[in-house]
Structure formats: C-alpha cells, structure tokens
Design an enzyme around this catalytic site. Structure first.
Site, PDB file in Angstrom:
ATOM      1  N   LYS A  80      92.913  35.248  42.552  1.00  0.00           N
ATOM      2  CA  LYS A  80      92.557  36.538  41.929  1.00  0.00           C
ATOM      3  C   LYS A  80      93.717  37.517  42.081  1.00  0.00           C
ATOM      4  CE  LYS A  80      88.750  39.967  42.025  1.00  0.00           C
ATOM      5  NZ  LYS A  80      87.530  40.381  42.757  1.00  0.00           N
ATOM      6  N   SER A 155      83.623  41.454  39.689  1.00  0.00           N
ATOM      7  CA  SER A 155      84.935  41.697  39.127  1.00  0.00           C
ATOM      8  C   SER A 155      85.770  40.425  38.973  1.00  0.00           C
ATOM      9  CB  SER A 155      85.690  42.693  40.004  1.00  0.00           C
ATOM     10  OG  SER A 155      85.928  42.134  41.290  1.00  0.00           O
ATOM     11  N   SER A 179      81.332  40.390  43.803  1.00  0.00           N
ATOM     12  CA  SER A 179      82.323  39.928  42.822  1.00  0.00           C
ATOM     13  C   SER A 179      82.730  38.464  42.905  1.00  0.00           C
ATOM     14  CB  SER A 179      83.584  40.778  42.914  1.00  0.00           C
ATOM     15  OG  SER A 179      83.351  42.008  42.304  1.00  0.00           O
TER      16      SER A 179
HETATM   17  N1  GLN Z   1      80.288  45.000  40.806  1.00  0.00           N
HETATM   18  C1  GLN Z   1      80.462  45.699  42.046  1.00  0.00           C
HETATM   19  C2  GLN Z   1      81.265  46.943  41.798  1.00  0.00           C
HETATM   20  O1  GLN Z   1      81.484  47.247  40.687  1.00  0.00           O
HETATM   21  C3  GLN Z   1      81.105  44.806  43.059  1.00  0.00           C
HETATM   22  C4  GLN Z   1      82.541  44.630  42.836  1.00  0.00           C
HETATM   23  C5  GLN Z   1      83.182  43.724  43.834  1.00  0.00           C
HETATM   24  O2  GLN Z   1      82.506  43.017  44.578  1.00  0.00           O
HETATM   25  N2  GLN Z   1      84.502  43.798  43.893  1.00  0.00           N
HETATM   26  O3  GLN Z   1      81.672  47.614  42.691  1.00  0.00           O
END
Ligand code: GLN
EC number: 6.3.5.7
Length: 507
Positions: A80, A155, A179
């Site tokens: 990532k 994400s 994410s």
């Molecule tokens: N979807 C969550 C957010 O928008 C989690 C994101 C993540 O785990 N990086 O913060």
C-alpha cells in the site's frame, strides 16, 4: 504449472521449494497479469517491474546457492502506498506527496526485503487512508474485480483489488478503522488487522497513530498467517511496538484448517449483527455461524452496549490525530510547493496555504477542519476528552465480552460493494461502512475478515469478521482457517474462482 498467478502464497512457496518454479517466473507472471488487467482495475499507483525482477533473480540465486531462506522468499507482494519504500515513490494517494521518493524503508518493507519477497509496486488508496471506497485517491479510483462499476472498499482498495484480481498473491494494507478488513469483505479476500503494537508502524505515514496498524491482505487465511508472522514483532523504532514474541500464527492456521473447534466459545455481537445490514450479508453471516457450530464451537450472543457509540468516537479521535499529523505537510521540507498567485513576496505561510489548498483533497480538508475544531481550546474537553472516555467504555465492553467468550464475530461490512459514486457526496453514508470494524481499532484488539460467500441479491462477496483479545491473534487464524475450510468444502472451490474473468484473463 499452468497459471502461476492463481497459486496462493503458500502454494507458490511450496512450488519454489520443490524446484517446480522460480521466483522470476512467479514475478513475471504477476507482472504480465498486471499489464493485462490494470487498465480495468487500476490497483497500482506505481509498478516496479525492473526492481521486482531483480529481487526475484536474487531470490533464485540464494535458493540455488543453498542459502537459508524465509518460507516466503521469492513470493511477490504489493505494498500500500502509505508505507515508505526506499527508492520507490510513496504518495499516500495524495497530490501533496506526488513524486516523493522516501530515503528509507518502513520496518515492514525492510522485513519483506530481508525475507526476499520481490516488491511488485505500490497500491492505490484513499488519500492518506481516509475513506471506504478508494474514490478519494487523487489518482483516480480502483475498480472492484467482481464488478468494475463497483468500489473495491477502502482505504486499501488497491491492495485488496490487486489480490482479488490475481495481480499479486500477497499485499500489505493498513487498518485505522477498517481499511484492511472492509476492502477484504467487498473483494472476497482475507484481511487482518493485527493487535495494536503487534506490527511496527515505523515508516507508515500516520493518519491516526493510536489506531493505525499494518496487516496482511491475502487470498487465504494461511497466507495471512505467513505474512503476519513475517511482518510482526517488536521494533525499537516504534515506541508503541509491543516487546513480546508473537503467538505461533502459522501453527494456529494449520491447526484450524483441520476443522475442529470443540471447546471454543464464540460470541455473536448483538449490536453488530442486526439493523443496518443488507439481508444477503446477514444470511451469509448466519450460515457461517452455523458452520462454526458444526465444527464444535459453542455460540452465544454477547452484548457490547457501547459499540453503538464507536463510529462517533472514531470520527472525533481520528480527525484530531489526523489534523495534527498532516500539519507536517507544509511545503517547506518535501512534497508539493505551490507559489500563491498574485502575491509578490509570499510569506512561508502564504506558500503553505496555497500548497495545502492545492495538494489536499476535500475529504482530507474536511478531517483537518473537524480535528482542529475538536481540539481547539474550549472544545477540547467536550469533544476529544469525551471521545477518549467513550473509547475506554468500548474497551471495557471488549474486556467483559472476552471474559465470556474466546472470540467475537460479526459481518465485516454492512453491505456488499456499492456503485462508484453512490456515496461520494455523502460522508456519513461513507463512514457507516466501518460500523463493524471500528471498535477493534479503538480498543487495539486484532480482527480478521474472510469471505463468507456471495449475497443473494447481487452475487457479490460478503465478509465475516472474527475479533480476539489483544495479543491473541492466533485465535483469528485458528477460527478463520476452520471456517474457511468448511466454506470451501461447501463451495467446492475458493470463492475467488467464481469471480468473473477480466479482460485479458487467461484463466
Ligand atoms: N474508512 C475509515 C476512514 O475513512 C477507515 C480508514 C482506514 O482504516 N484507514 O477513516
């Protein structure tokens, strides 16, 4: 071997050990697959074909020379783009870091390199890991390999899509509020958020330090255990890293695959398995619970009353930490620098303002504003302070639950993959996707998501989440592998074999 990209990491490692293939062949197969499907999927922001092939050749040479090898030596991986990679661009999906090439490796990346895994490239993500659909990437969205009109989760949609589309057998993700697990759920892949402090965060560009964890993105539970085992462990460069050996994750996965869960107590979380979930997701969840019972587990319902406040708590603590973290992107030391128009002798502040305005996307700005507001004098106690207190209540709910049961379970995400654009203009609807994953980040406990089947209404993957007490990550693998084996026996094949083929698909 017909199609090397279809091998799991464990199968690829076995084939390498048996001399049936080479790391160069595996890596080239992954690169060919990337070339064939990236136009449709867009899982990668940067592909390093030359670097990956060079690392693969070095792995083959080590093997030929009879040197000691890590179990995954020679198996390619995607990373990532929020993890620093020495010599490879690291953008965090943001324009503000476009073209930035870190001078060092994140500890987890250094571990991959030391173990000999060729790094295929960097995967797409919501900007600074803020989102649940990968649509907030400044470089365009990633498309779900199951249905290219749908989101791959976020994400870490790039890592999940790369693994689901057979572009890479393994990937690294990061999970601050879901994410790794939520993209896993909507792409039919396996994702693990380890215990907080169990995997080093050094070189992970922080969104919210007290919540972020690096973890594996794979196609099987065993592969996740192998990768978790490799990246985990104490790191003196991360002050929150736990100085304690990891449990034997790989042994737990192998033991679980035998399918006997007698003596195990499983708690279905009342607050995370009712309202707000798609019917097909709940149906697959219930079937998986029934399979756990068949495997010998005792299942009870457990209430965690404060979990209903998890989302609100997260959306105070996370932006507070994020607003502070993102202050470092000031256009002075690295990253984008924009000179403001119409100002003759711009001050440093003028340049910062222009650069941050041009370099950050809307979701990032929204969170900086939210976080700055919640931390401001006069509001700090009411918002940040209160959220921290509720966080403690959520942790206590976990403690009480784990006095009654060994693991907790829920669906991973409330729905299957939604259409691109569907929730883009509705932040709250987007945030709700992490309803079930966020409590684990707030409490620091580990969680896994694995595919539980396809929802009847749309034929898209649903995810099953297993949560364990801090430091008991091995339970995720034991229970996950048992469920995976039972489900695959039912399906007759891994779920991803049912995914539609993509353009250029040779399978
Ligand atoms: N979807 C969550 C957010 O928008 C989690 C994101 C993540 O785990 N990086 O913060």
């Amino acid at each position: 071997m017909s199609d090397l990209t279809r091998l799991t990491a464990a199968q690829a490692a076995d084939a390498l050990a048996a001399g049936e293939t080479t790391s160069v062949a595996l890596t080239q197969a992954a690169l060919d697959r990337i070339a064939a499907v990236e136009g449709a999927v867009h899982a990668f922001l940067h592909v390093d074909a030359a670097g990956a092939l060079e690392q693969a050749a070095a792995s083959d040479a080590r093997r030929a020379a009879g040197e000691p090898l890590h179990a995954l030596d020679g198996v390619p991986i995607a990373v990532k783009d929020v993890l620093a990679t020495d010599g490879l661009p690291t953008t965090c999906g943001s324009k503000i870091l476009e073209g930035w090439v870190p001078p060092y490796d994140a500890t987890v990346v250094a571990k991959l390199k030391a173990a000999g895994l060729p790094i295929l490239g960097k995967t797409n993500m919501d900007e600074f890991a803020m989102g649940s659909s990968t649509e907030h990437s400044a470089y365009g969205p990633t498309y779900n390999p199951w249905d290219l009109t749908r989101i791959p989760g976020g994400s870490g949609g790039g890592s999940a899509a790369a693994v689901a589309a057979f572009e890479a057998p393994l990937a690294l993700g990061t999970d601050t509020g879901g994410s790794i697990r939520q993209p896993g759920a909507v792409t039919g892949t396996v994702g693990v958020k380890p215990t907080y402090g169990g995997v080093s965060r050094y070189g992970l560009v922080a969104m919210a330090n007290s919540l972020d964890q690096v973890g594996p993105v794979t196609r099987t539970v065993l592969d996740a255990a192998l990768l978790h085992d490799l990246i985990g462990g104490h790191d003196p460069l991360d002050s929150t890293s736990i100085d304690q050996p990891l449990p034997d994750l790989v042994a737990a996965a192998r033991e679980g695959a035998a399918g006997d869960l007698s003596g195990l107590k499983v708690g279905v979380i009342t607050e995370l398995s009712g309202d707000g979930y798609q019917a097909g997701v709940l149906a697959r969840f219930q079937e998986s619970v029934d399979l756990l019972v068949k495997a010998g587990a005792e299942v009870v319902e457990v209430s965690c009353p404060n979990f209903v406040h998890a989302l609100a708590t997260y959306y105070l603590i996370m932006p507070c930490e994020a607003s502070s973290n993102l202050a470092k992107f000031d256009a002075m030391r690295y990253g984008l620098r924009v000179l403001p128009e119409g100002i003759d002798n711009p001050s440093a502040e003028d340049v910062m303002r222009a650069s941050r305005d041009a370099g950050f996307g809307d979701e990032v700005k929204r969170r900086i504003i939210l976080g700055t507001y919640a931390l401001s004098s006069g509001y700090y106690d009411a918002y940040y302070g209160t959220a921290q207190k509720v966080r403690t209540l959520i942790t206590r709910d976990f403690d009480a639950a784990f006095e009654q049961v060994d693991v907790l379970v829920s669906p991973t995400a409330p729905t299957t993959a939604f259409e691109l654009g569907e929730k883009l203009d509705d932040p709250i609807a987007m945030y709700l996707n992490d309803l079930a994953t966020i409590p684990a980040n707030l409490a620091g406990v580990p969680g896994i998501s694995l595919p539980s089947g396809l929802a009847d209404e749309d034929g898209l993957p649903a995810g099953f989440q297993i949560l364990a007490p801090a430091l008991a990550d091995d339970r995720l693998y034991r229970v996950g592998a048992a469920l995976e084996a039972a489900l695959e026996a039912q399906w007759g094949a891994p779920l991803l074999d049912k995914a539609p083929s993509l353009d250029g698909d040779s399978a």
